[in-house]
Every structure is written in C-alpha cells, then in structure tokens.
Design a protein around this motif. Structure first.
Motif, PDB file in Angstrom:
ATOM      1  N   TYR A  63       0.837  -1.200   0.000  1.00  0.00           N
ATOM      2  CA  TYR A  63       0.000   0.000   0.000  1.00  0.00           C
ATOM      3  C   TYR A  63       0.873   1.252   0.000  1.00  0.00           C
ATOM      4  O   TYR A  63       0.562   2.231  -0.668  1.00  0.00           O
ATOM      5  N   VAL A  64       1.973   1.206   0.746  1.00  0.00           N
ATOM      6  CA  VAL A  64       2.893   2.347   0.789  1.00  0.00           C
ATOM      7  C   VAL A  64       3.496   2.575  -0.587  1.00  0.00           C
ATOM      8  O   VAL A  64       3.644   3.715  -1.038  1.00  0.00           O
ATOM      9  N   GLN A  65       3.849   1.498  -1.307  1.00  0.00           N
ATOM     10  CA  GLN A  65       4.400   1.626  -2.662  1.00  0.00           C
ATOM     11  C   GLN A  65       3.365   2.248  -3.600  1.00  0.00           C
ATOM     12  O   GLN A  65       3.694   3.098  -4.430  1.00  0.00           O
ATOM     13  N   ALA A  66       2.109   1.848  -3.469  1.00  0.00           N
ATOM     14  CA  ALA A  66       1.051   2.431  -4.295  1.00  0.00           C
ATOM     15  C   ALA A  66       0.890   3.921  -3.986  1.00  0.00           C
ATOM     16  O   ALA A  66       0.684   4.730  -4.896  1.00  0.00           O
ATOM     17  N   LEU A  67       0.993   4.286  -2.707  1.00  0.00           N
ATOM     18  CA  LEU A  67       0.912   5.707  -2.340  1.00  0.00           C
ATOM     19  C   LEU A  67       2.066   6.499  -2.938  1.00  0.00           C
ATOM     20  O   LEU A  67       1.882   7.628  -3.392  1.00  0.00           O
ATOM     21  N   GLN A  68       3.264   5.909  -2.949  1.00  0.00           N
ATOM     22  CA  GLN A  68       4.406   6.609  -3.512  1.00  0.00           C
ATOM     23  C   GLN A  68       4.256   6.804  -5.014  1.00  0.00           C
ATOM     24  O   GLN A  68       4.652   7.834  -5.558  1.00  0.00           O
ATOM     25  N   ASP A  69       3.675   5.842  -5.698  1.00  0.00           N
ATOM     26  CA  ASP A  69       3.428   5.997  -7.132  1.00  0.00           C
ATOM     27  C   ASP A  69       2.429   7.123  -7.385  1.00  0.00           C
ATOM     28  O   ASP A  69       2.602   7.931  -8.299  1.00  0.00           O
TER      29      ASP A  69
END
Length: 98
Positions: A63-69
């Motif tokens: 989820y954190v990776q999706a937020l960073q994208d």
C-alpha cells in the motif's frame, strides 16, 4: 552611563567576561525573541509530521508503494499547474509594465 551598563548586560558587548550561566541565559532569553512565536507555528507542524510518519510506517508495504506511485503523479501535476500559473503571472506583470 546607566543606559550603557544596561546595554552591556543585555547585549553581547560584554560577552568576554561572562560566566557560563550568563551565556546560556543570554542564548535562551525570551524577552524580545522570536522563538515563542516561531514555536507556535513550527510545533504543530512537527507533531503532525511525526504522527503521519508513524502511521505510514505501520501500513502494509504494498500500500505504501502504491501511495508513492500516486505521489509522483500528483507531484508532476502540481508542478505543471504551478508552472502555468507562474507564466501567466509573469505575462500579466510584463503587460502592466510595458
């Protein structure tokens, strides 16, 4: 004469002969300082940043990776809008000047 002595005590003119405690009192003196007002603005922002950091680190890594994208996409959109606004404002200023 009294005014000069008071000025030497309150300012750093007489710092050479001061003791350790007097230097600390001079450094953290609140009268005439901008520190209390700056703390009122900076402390809530710092607390919010710490809370957000703790919440984000507790999330799922995917989820954190999706937020960073998403953050990258939002950043480029904001920069585009900001660039257009700066160009528009500059053109307005030039048209008023000339």
């Amino acid at each position: 004469r009294k005014r000069w002595e008071r000025l030497q005590k309150e300012s750093c003119f007489g710092c050479v002969g001061m003791g350790d405690w007097d230097e600390w009192k001079l450094l953290f003196r609140l009268r005439g300082s901008v520190i209390p007002k700056s703390v009122l603005f900076s402390l809530p922002s710092a607390i919010a940043a710490v809370i957000l950091h703790v919440l984000i680190t507790q999330m799922d890594p995917e989820y954190v990776q999706a937020l960073q994208d998403q953050k990258t996409e939002m950043w480029s959109s904001v920069m585009f809008v900001l660039g257009v606004l700066i160009v528009f404002r500059t053109n307005q200023a030039y048209s008023r000047y000339w």
